[in-house]
Scaffold this motif. Structure first.
Motif, mmCIF file in Angstrom:
data_model
loop_
_atom_site.group_PDB
_atom_site.id
_atom_site.type_symbol
_atom_site.label_atom_id
_atom_site.label_comp_id
_atom_site.label_asym_id
_atom_site.label_seq_id
_atom_site.Cartn_x
_atom_site.Cartn_y
_atom_site.Cartn_z
ATOM 1 N N ALA A 121 0.823 -1.216 0.000
ATOM 2 C CA ALA A 121 0.000 0.000 0.000
ATOM 3 C C ALA A 121 0.853 1.260 0.000
ATOM 4 O O ALA A 121 0.366 2.341 -0.328
ATOM 5 N N SER A 122 2.130 1.124 0.340
ATOM 6 C CA SER A 122 3.029 2.280 0.321
ATOM 7 C C SER A 122 3.280 2.768 -1.104
ATOM 8 O O SER A 122 3.760 3.876 -1.306
ATOM 9 N N GLY A 123 2.997 1.899 -2.085
ATOM 10 C CA GLY A 123 3.169 2.285 -3.485
ATOM 11 C C GLY A 123 4.540 1.970 -4.059
ATOM 12 O O GLY A 123 4.782 2.225 -5.228
ATOM 13 N N VAL A 124 5.420 1.423 -3.240
ATOM 14 C CA VAL A 124 6.755 1.077 -3.735
ATOM 15 C C VAL A 124 6.799 -0.411 -4.079
ATOM 16 O O VAL A 124 5.981 -1.198 -3.610
ATOM 17 N N HIS A 125 7.769 -0.776 -4.897
ATOM 18 C CA HIS A 125 7.955 -2.186 -5.237
ATOM 19 C C HIS A 125 8.397 -2.928 -3.980
ATOM 20 O O HIS A 125 9.321 -2.507 -3.289
ATOM 21 N N CYS A 126 7.713 -4.029 -3.659
ATOM 22 C CA CYS A 126 8.023 -4.810 -2.461
ATOM 23 C C CYS A 126 8.169 -6.282 -2.812
ATOM 24 O O CYS A 126 7.457 -6.796 -3.669
ATOM 25 N N VAL A 127 9.066 -6.931 -2.111
ATOM 26 C CA VAL A 127 9.253 -8.370 -2.226
ATOM 27 C C VAL A 127 9.115 -8.957 -0.838
ATOM 28 O O VAL A 127 9.665 -8.419 0.130
ATOM 29 N N LEU A 128 8.358 -10.054 -0.724
ATOM 30 C CA LEU A 128 8.256 -10.787 0.526
ATOM 31 C C LEU A 128 8.800 -12.186 0.281
ATOM 32 O O LEU A 128 8.369 -12.869 -0.647
#
Length: 86
Positions: free
Chosen positions: A65-72
């Motif tokens: 939701a922060s709008g940045v690319h994320c990897v989990l």
């Protein structure tokens, strides 16, 4: 029986610490039912198997939701060594 996940979250931005800390707070709903331990690299969550994936979803959804690319990245196990078998 408990399930567990060792989770690492990688937001690709300068404010990665803020994104991670906010995402971890998204799991507050699960704290009464989970053991949650966070260190410098990852977060361990151990608890009821039926709540494990919803908790991981909420963590990731908060970061995304922060709008940045994320990897989990997660390693999931059914039955955790040292945990009681109920």
């Amino acid at each position: 029986m408990f399930s567990g996940a060792q989770i690492s979250l990688y937001p690709m931005c300068d404010d990665f610490v803020g994104v991670i800390l906010k995402a971890i707070s998204a799991m507050d709903l699960y704290r009464p039912n989970f053991r949650i331990e966070t260190d410098d690299i990852s977060t361990l969550i151990v608890g009821p198997p039926e709540q494990l994936f919803p908790a991981m979803r909420d963590l990731f959804a908060s970061a995304a939701a922060s709008g940045v690319h994320c990897v989990l990245s997660a390693t999931v196990s059914r039955g955790c060594p040292g945990e009681p078998d109920d």
